[in-house]
Each structure stands twice: as structure tokens, then as C-alpha cells.
Design a protein around this motif. Structure first.
Motif, PDB file in Angstrom:
ATOM      1  N   SER A   1       0.827  -1.207   0.000  1.00  0.00           N
ATOM      2  CA  SER A   1       0.000   0.000   0.000  1.00  0.00           C
ATOM      3  C   SER A   1       0.862   1.259   0.000  1.00  0.00           C
ATOM      4  N   HIS A   2       1.938   1.245   0.774  1.00  0.00           N
ATOM      5  CA  HIS A   2       2.861   2.385   0.814  1.00  0.00           C
ATOM      6  C   HIS A   2       3.464   2.644  -0.576  1.00  0.00           C
ATOM      7  N   HIS A   3       3.922   1.582  -1.221  1.00  0.00           N
ATOM      8  CA  HIS A   3       4.535   1.742  -2.544  1.00  0.00           C
ATOM      9  C   HIS A   3       3.521   2.189  -3.589  1.00  0.00           C
ATOM     10  N   LEU A   4       2.295   1.672  -3.521  1.00  0.00           N
ATOM     11  CA  LEU A   4       1.252   2.109  -4.448  1.00  0.00           C
ATOM     12  C   LEU A   4       0.916   3.583  -4.229  1.00  0.00           C
ATOM     13  N   LYS A   5       0.944   4.013  -2.980  1.00  0.00           N
ATOM     14  CA  LYS A   5       0.709   5.426  -2.682  1.00  0.00           C
ATOM     15  C   LYS A   5       1.796   6.289  -3.314  1.00  0.00           C
TER      16      LYS A   5
END
Length: 114
Positions: A74-78
Motif C-alpha cells: 500500500s505504501h509503494h502504491l501510494k
């Protein structure tokens, strides 16, 4: 020896000279650097590649098996979304991501070598 003026073509040492104002302006360089920085992480690049390989929108549940925890995904997609590489669509509890291909038209001009 006097420093060259901004308006004066600068010799590159091989007899050719660069035109005044050639290259990227500051804003374009910062924008391109942000995109390249987002893609420089191997996990982000793998996630982006998986989304790009899928047709249409891709659910997070279909791409999270890249060897890191779900919160890290989720962090990387953000980060990819903040860089403008992905569009995020939320419908109820489902979150999907889609590649923004128009961004690569901009990057092509940055990388174009004449």
C-alpha cells in the motif's frame, strides 16, 4: 576568463555548441526526477509492471504478492500514485489502480536523444 552568458551558446569541447535555453527547465526536470525516483525502487517497479501488464483496472489483491507485506504494498502504491504514475479508483471497499500512459509521453521527451 569570463564565464559564458546564458544567451551565449556553450561549446561542448567537440566543436558543437548547445543552443541557449536547450534542455529541460527547472520545473520539468523536477517533475521527471520525481517520476524516476518513484520507479527506482525494485518493489515499486515490480508493482508498476504488474499493473501495466493487466488490462484495465487492477485490484490490489491481484498484485500484492511481490514479497513484501500488504501495508508495504500500500505504501509503494501510494508513492506511485503521488508521482502521477497510477490512478487510484475506490468503489466501496474495493481499490483498483490503473497506469497513466500519458505520463510516458512526457518522459519520452525527457529521454529523447537527437
Amino acid at each position: 576568463m569570463a564565464e559564458p552568458s546564458i544567451q551565449t551558446p556553450i561549446s561542448d569541447g567537440c566543436g558543437q555548441s548547445c543552443a541557449p535555453g536547450a534542455g529541460l527547465d527547472v520545473a520539468a526536470a523536477e517533475r521527471a526526477a520525481a517520476v524516476f525516483k518513484a520507479l527506482s525502487d525494485p518493489v515499486r517497479l515490480r508493482l508498476y509492471s504488474r499493473i501495466a501488464d493487466c488490462d484495465g483496472e487492477t485490484c490490489v489483491c491481484d498484485i500484492q504478492d511481490v514479497g513484501v507485506s500488504q501495508p508495504t504494498v500500500s505504501h509503494h502504491l501510494k508513492r506511485l500514485t503521488e508521482a502521477g504514475l497510477l490512478d487510484k479508483v475506490r468503489v466501496g471497499r474495493t481499490v483498483t489502480h490503473q497506469v497513466r500512459p500519458e505520463l510516458f509521453a512526457e518522459l519520452r521527451t525527457v529521454l529523447q536523444m537527437d
